[in-house]
Design a protein around this motif. Structure first.
Motif, mmCIF file in Angstrom:
data_model
loop_
_atom_site.group_PDB
_atom_site.id
_atom_site.type_symbol
_atom_site.label_atom_id
_atom_site.label_comp_id
_atom_site.label_asym_id
_atom_site.label_seq_id
_atom_site.Cartn_x
_atom_site.Cartn_y
_atom_site.Cartn_z
ATOM 1 N N ALA A 164 119.577 -50.022 -65.938
ATOM 2 C CA ALA A 164 120.217 -49.968 -67.254
ATOM 3 C C ALA A 164 119.298 -49.174 -68.414
ATOM 4 O O ALA A 164 119.895 -48.334 -69.078
ATOM 5 N N ILE A 165 117.874 -49.621 -68.119
ATOM 6 C CA ILE A 165 116.958 -48.588 -69.111
ATOM 7 C C ILE A 165 117.144 -47.234 -68.673
ATOM 8 O O ILE A 165 117.163 -46.239 -69.728
ATOM 9 N N ASP A 166 117.030 -46.837 -67.564
ATOM 10 C CA ASP A 166 117.228 -45.395 -66.983
ATOM 11 C C ASP A 166 118.482 -44.651 -67.593
ATOM 12 O O ASP A 166 118.590 -43.633 -67.812
ATOM 13 N N MET A 167 119.649 -45.546 -67.600
ATOM 14 C CA MET A 167 120.798 -45.149 -67.812
ATOM 15 C C MET A 167 121.109 -44.476 -69.326
ATOM 16 O O MET A 167 121.888 -43.852 -69.639
ATOM 17 N N ILE A 168 119.940 -45.008 -70.172
ATOM 18 C CA ILE A 168 119.906 -44.507 -71.532
ATOM 19 C C ILE A 168 119.565 -43.184 -71.670
ATOM 20 O O ILE A 168 119.985 -42.279 -72.225
ATOM 21 N N THR A 169 118.508 -43.021 -70.710
ATOM 22 C CA THR A 169 117.940 -41.752 -70.651
ATOM 23 C C THR A 169 118.663 -40.629 -70.055
ATOM 24 O O THR A 169 119.011 -39.485 -70.460
ATOM 25 N N THR A 170 119.522 -41.252 -68.886
ATOM 26 C CA THR A 170 120.664 -40.101 -68.377
ATOM 27 C C THR A 170 121.643 -39.941 -69.319
ATOM 28 O O THR A 170 122.413 -39.124 -68.893
ATOM 29 N N GLY A 171 121.949 -40.668 -70.184
ATOM 30 C CA GLY A 171 123.242 -40.630 -71.025
ATOM 31 C C GLY A 171 124.236 -41.247 -70.553
ATOM 32 O O GLY A 171 125.228 -41.350 -70.842
ATOM 33 N N GLU A 172 124.078 -42.134 -69.356
ATOM 34 C CA GLU A 172 125.065 -42.939 -68.817
ATOM 35 C C GLU A 172 125.420 -44.076 -69.684
ATOM 36 O O GLU A 172 126.536 -44.306 -69.892
ATOM 37 N N GLY A 176 125.523 -47.345 -79.157
ATOM 38 C CA GLY A 176 124.459 -47.773 -79.854
ATOM 39 C C GLY A 176 123.999 -49.375 -79.834
ATOM 40 O O GLY A 176 122.747 -49.540 -79.743
ATOM 41 N N LYS A 177 124.755 -50.203 -79.889
ATOM 42 C CA LYS A 177 124.440 -51.519 -79.930
ATOM 43 C C LYS A 177 123.942 -51.895 -78.439
ATOM 44 O O LYS A 177 123.042 -52.589 -78.458
ATOM 45 N N THR A 178 124.263 -51.218 -77.408
ATOM 46 C CA THR A 178 123.727 -51.553 -76.181
ATOM 47 C C THR A 178 122.549 -51.011 -76.142
ATOM 48 O O THR A 178 121.446 -51.667 -75.678
ATOM 49 N N ILE A 179 122.249 -49.854 -76.711
ATOM 50 C CA ILE A 179 120.756 -49.181 -76.540
ATOM 51 C C ILE A 179 119.889 -50.248 -77.287
ATOM 52 O O ILE A 179 118.870 -50.495 -77.009
ATOM 53 N N MET A 180 120.367 -50.622 -78.592
ATOM 54 C CA MET A 180 119.484 -51.365 -79.267
ATOM 55 C C MET A 180 119.047 -52.919 -78.453
ATOM 56 O O MET A 180 117.802 -53.346 -78.768
ATOM 57 N N LEU A 181 120.044 -53.263 -77.958
ATOM 58 C CA LEU A 181 119.960 -54.719 -77.147
ATOM 59 C C LEU A 181 118.907 -54.490 -76.034
ATOM 60 O O LEU A 181 117.965 -55.298 -75.684
ATOM 61 N N LEU A 182 119.157 -53.590 -75.310
ATOM 62 C CA LEU A 182 118.437 -53.142 -74.072
ATOM 63 C C LEU A 182 117.026 -52.878 -74.421
ATOM 64 O O LEU A 182 115.682 -53.156 -73.877
ATOM 65 N N GLN A 183 116.702 -52.093 -75.595
ATOM 66 C CA GLN A 183 115.457 -51.732 -76.081
ATOM 67 C C GLN A 183 114.764 -53.062 -76.673
ATOM 68 O O GLN A 183 113.459 -53.282 -76.490
ATOM 69 N N ALA A 185 115.054 -56.132 -75.514
ATOM 70 C CA ALA A 185 114.656 -56.689 -74.201
ATOM 71 C C ALA A 185 113.402 -56.244 -73.552
ATOM 72 O O ALA A 185 112.550 -56.963 -73.254
ATOM 73 N N LEU A 186 113.247 -54.843 -73.602
ATOM 74 C CA LEU A 186 112.307 -54.235 -73.148
ATOM 75 C C LEU A 186 110.749 -54.324 -73.958
ATOM 76 O O LEU A 186 110.024 -54.800 -73.594
ATOM 77 N N ILE A 187 111.072 -54.277 -75.264
ATOM 78 C CA ILE A 187 110.026 -54.548 -76.166
ATOM 79 C C ILE A 187 109.526 -55.885 -76.076
ATOM 80 O O ILE A 187 108.261 -56.128 -76.199
ATOM 81 N N ASN A 188 110.312 -56.712 -76.034
ATOM 82 C CA ASN A 188 110.148 -58.351 -76.065
ATOM 83 C C ASN A 188 109.868 -58.858 -74.519
ATOM 84 O O ASN A 188 109.831 -59.995 -74.842
#
Length: 192
Positions: A164-172, A176-183, A185-188
């Motif tokens: 899911a994190i990689d799919m942000i970079t690939t553009g899949e 915005g809300k999904t990217i914020m929540l995934l990030q 989760a990653l940061i925390n």
């Protein structure tokens, strides 16, 4: 801070949601005044959630058609998103629990509010309340997919967190809300 005085409000559309044209006078810090107009789209406030399974290192997301993305170059019109919904008359926590069950089929009892944000403050009044919750397979009560009477056709996706994190970079994933929540989760380090 500048003083604001709304001088008129005109409803331009009240079909799907409400689009208003607002005229206002703004007084700058130096005392000068100017008159301006803006359009504001009022669709109500919303809530969104990232479901995650710490032991399996997976997240549950959805895929559904979004017309505005289609007319703005998204070839298929489909977006991968975190589960979300409008509050209607519910509070944010009750709303997201209900939406989670309707869209994903998971019945969750405990959610964690992580923040709230205006998503497009230049034109939309909506504030979104962001949540996370852990899920297990035992919480699955049906297949999800949304409500037929609301014409929802939602695909439920369970993805490895790293993918899911990689799919942000690939553009899949472009929501915005999904990217914020995934990030978040990653940061925390929600996955441990």
């Amino acid at each position: 801070m500048n003083a604001i005085n709304i001088t008129s409000t005109e409803i331009l559309s009240d079909s799907w949601y409400t689009l208003k044209k607002i005229s206002f006078e703004i007084t700058a810090n130096d005392g000068t005044k100017s008159t301006q107009e803006r359009e504001a789209y009022d669709r109500g406030n919303g809530a969104t959630i990232l479901l995650y399974n710490r032991s399996n290192k997976t997240v549950v997301l959805t895929r559904q058609f979004r017309m505005p993305t289609f007319i703005n170059g998204n070839e298929t019109g489909y977006l991968i998103e975190s589960c979300a919904g409008l509050l209607d008359k519910d509070n944010a926590e009750d709303c997201i629990k209900k939406e989670t069950e309707e869209e994903t089929g998971f019945r969750i009892d405990k959610v964690q509010k992580v923040f709230e944000a205006y998503m497009s403050p230049g034109s939309v009044t909506e504030i979104v309340y962001f949540f996370t919750a852990e899920y297990t397979n035992e919480m699955k009560v049906h297949e999800g997919g949304g409500l037929i009477e609301e014409n929802e056709h939602i695909e439920v996706l369970e993805l490895p967190f790293g993918k899911a994190i990689d799919m942000i970079t690939t553009g899949e994933i472009k929501d915005g809300k999904t990217i914020m929540l995934l990030q978040h989760a990653l940061i925390n380090k929600l996955m441990g």
